[in-house]
Design a protein around this motif. Structure first.
Motif, short mmCIF file in Angstrom:
data_model
loop_
_atom_site.label_atom_id
_atom_site.label_comp_id
_atom_site.label_asym_id
_atom_site.label_seq_id
_atom_site.Cartn_x
_atom_site.Cartn_y
_atom_site.Cartn_z
N ASP A 200 0.83 -1.21 0.00
CA ASP A 200 0.00 0.00 0.00
C ASP A 200 0.87 1.26 0.00
N ARG A 201 1.90 1.29 0.85
CA ARG A 201 2.75 2.47 0.94
C ARG A 201 3.68 2.59 -0.26
N ILE A 202 4.07 1.47 -0.84
CA ILE A 202 4.89 1.53 -2.06
C ILE A 202 4.11 2.20 -3.18
N LEU A 203 2.83 1.84 -3.31
CA LEU A 203 1.99 2.47 -4.34
C LEU A 203 1.74 3.94 -4.06
N GLN A 204 1.96 4.36 -2.82
CA GLN A 204 1.83 5.77 -2.46
C GLN A 204 3.13 6.54 -2.67
N GLY A 205 4.19 5.86 -3.11
CA GLY A 205 5.44 6.54 -3.43
C GLY A 205 6.64 6.12 -2.61
N GLN A 206 6.48 5.28 -1.61
CA GLN A 206 7.61 4.86 -0.77
C GLN A 206 8.34 3.67 -1.43
N VAL A 207 8.95 3.95 -2.58
CA VAL A 207 9.53 2.89 -3.40
C VAL A 207 10.78 2.28 -2.79
N TRP A 208 11.40 2.95 -1.80
CA TRP A 208 12.60 2.39 -1.21
C TRP A 208 12.33 1.05 -0.52
N ARG A 209 11.08 0.80 -0.19
CA ARG A 209 10.73 -0.45 0.48
C ARG A 209 10.96 -1.67 -0.41
N LEU A 210 11.04 -1.47 -1.72
CA LEU A 210 11.31 -2.58 -2.63
C LEU A 210 12.71 -3.17 -2.43
N ILE A 211 13.60 -2.39 -1.80
CA ILE A 211 14.96 -2.84 -1.54
C ILE A 211 15.25 -2.97 -0.06
N THR A 212 14.77 -2.02 0.73
CA THR A 212 15.15 -1.99 2.15
C THR A 212 14.52 -3.11 2.96
N TYR A 213 13.60 -3.87 2.38
CA TYR A 213 13.02 -4.98 3.14
C TYR A 213 14.06 -6.04 3.47
N VAL A 214 15.21 -6.03 2.75
CA VAL A 214 16.26 -7.03 3.04
C VAL A 214 16.87 -6.80 4.41
N PHE A 215 16.63 -5.63 5.02
CA PHE A 215 17.16 -5.34 6.36
C PHE A 215 16.15 -5.64 7.46
N THR A 216 15.04 -6.27 7.11
CA THR A 216 13.96 -6.46 8.10
C THR A 216 13.73 -7.93 8.42
N GLN A 217 14.78 -8.74 8.32
CA GLN A 217 14.63 -10.15 8.67
C GLN A 217 14.51 -10.34 10.18
N SER A 218 15.27 -9.51 10.94
CA SER A 218 15.39 -9.72 12.38
C SER A 218 14.11 -9.34 13.10
N SER A 219 13.71 -10.20 14.03
CA SER A 219 12.56 -9.90 14.89
C SER A 219 12.99 -9.65 16.32
N GLY A 220 14.30 -9.74 16.60
CA GLY A 220 14.81 -9.46 17.94
C GLY A 220 15.20 -10.73 18.67
N GLY A 221 16.12 -10.56 19.65
CA GLY A 221 16.52 -11.69 20.46
C GLY A 221 17.92 -12.19 20.12
N PHE A 222 18.53 -12.86 21.08
CA PHE A 222 19.89 -13.37 20.91
C PHE A 222 19.95 -14.43 19.82
N LEU A 223 18.91 -15.26 19.74
CA LEU A 223 18.89 -16.31 18.72
C LEU A 223 18.94 -15.71 17.32
N GLU A 224 18.32 -14.56 17.14
CA GLU A 224 18.33 -13.91 15.82
C GLU A 224 19.73 -13.47 15.44
N LEU A 225 20.53 -13.06 16.42
CA LEU A 225 21.91 -12.68 16.13
C LEU A 225 22.72 -13.88 15.63
N ILE A 226 22.44 -15.05 16.18
CA ILE A 226 23.12 -16.27 15.72
C ILE A 226 22.75 -16.56 14.27
N PHE A 227 21.45 -16.40 13.95
CA PHE A 227 21.01 -16.63 12.57
C PHE A 227 21.67 -15.64 11.62
N LEU A 228 21.79 -14.37 12.02
CA LEU A 228 22.42 -13.37 11.17
C LEU A 228 23.88 -13.72 10.92
N TYR A 229 24.58 -14.15 11.95
CA TYR A 229 25.98 -14.53 11.78
C TYR A 229 26.09 -15.76 10.87
#
Length: 308
Positions: free
Chosen positions: A56-85
């Protein structure tokens, strides 16, 4: 024709292997860690909400979300840091094997494929009132598209298993398991997830979304997918009876034969596995410029050997 096209593509990537963004996964992982830490510090998800995929927001002009979503994998927590590494280590080893240029192409092609699928099929927020059942299905579908970065990075397991099939992971830092086995388990779990997303309510084609990253994988690996098989099966697929060269006889050729030195039955032989252009005519053989001397390696080991 497709074989020739792929060979040209491989040669193009090899000639430009040092171009692109070096150590790409380091920047991706650091971006994910920053989003996670900022979300934990302010007690909310302000930065996550600003970068995640939102049709919805991409269609409103926030086109950066087509790329920046790659930085939104993490949901928080120590276990997530292990997955990132873990994903960082996979990406680094795959990039060293494939080359910077080809790995960049693989990653960004996956980003584009997922964007195209999501922009076509991801539902918009309803304008009118809907029933509770419709709202539940809507939330279920939208949550699937919010995991775009997770599916994209998870496909690195397959890519790593293709380039390093006999490498080992330590499950719980204790149990060793080979990379190709991990890849097969991942494929099975993805198939189960596709089924679960379509039960009890048929959510086609949204349930196929986890396979988008796999489509990108199959697009790039080609015949190397046989590396996901056990070693004995791989050799059966690769070993073919060599074609006999056509001999053209010329008049008087026998009368002018010159003594020739004894030579080997092959032109190229891999220093690692010992396969030759005679035993495996389907392989490509190259010579390493970093090794001392004139050392030849097959296509499986030209980027995966110790320089001497």
């Amino acid at each position: 024709m497709l074989t020739n096209l792929r060979q040209r593509f491989e040669r193009f990537c090899f000639r430009n292997r040092d171009k692109g963004i070096p150590n790409l996964m380091l920047y991706i992982v650091l971006g994910n860690a920053l989003v996670m830490i900022m979300s934990m510090m302010n007690g909310g998800t302000v930065l996550y909400t600003a970068l995640c995929f939102d049709k919805d927001r991409i269609l409103q002009g926030q086109v950066w979300r087509l790329i920046t979503y790659v930085f939104t994998q993490s949901s928080g927590g120590f276990l997530e840091l292990i997955f990132l590494y873990f994903f960082y280590m996979l990406g680094r080893m795959v990039e060293n094997s494939m080359g910077t240029f080809k790995f960049n192409l693989y990653y960004f092609a996956g980003v584009i494929l997922m964007d195209v699928f999501a922009m076509i099929f991801c539902p918009l927020i309803p304008d009118s009132a809907i029933t509770m059942e419709e709202y539940t299905n809507f939330i279920r579908i939208r949550s699937t598209y919010m995991q775009m970065a997770y599916y994209l990075h998870l496909s690195l397991i397959l890519l790593f298993a293709t380039t390093h099939p006999d490498s080992q992971f330590l499950i719980f830092f204790i149990i060793p398991i080979k990379a190709w086995i991990m890849a097969v388990v991942y494929l099975v779990l993805t198939a189960i997830e596709v089924y679960n997303l379509s039960y009890p309510t048929m959510l086609f084609p949204h349930n196929l979304f986890p396979w988008v990253a796999l489509a990108n994988y199959f697009l790039f690996v080609g015949k190397d997918i046989t590396n996901l098989l056990p070693m004995a099966w791989r050799m059966k697929f690769r070993t073919k009876s060599p074609k006999k060269p056509k001999v053209v006889q010329f008049r008087g050729a026998d009368t002018h034969k010159a003594p020739s030195a004894k030579r080997a039955d092959y032109n190229h032989r891999c220093e690692v596995c010992g396969r030759t252009d005679v035993s495996n005519p389907e392989l490509e053989f190259r010579y390493c410029s970093r090794c001392a001397g004139y050392r030849c390696y097959c296509e499986d080991h030209i980027n995966d050997h110790t320089h001497e």
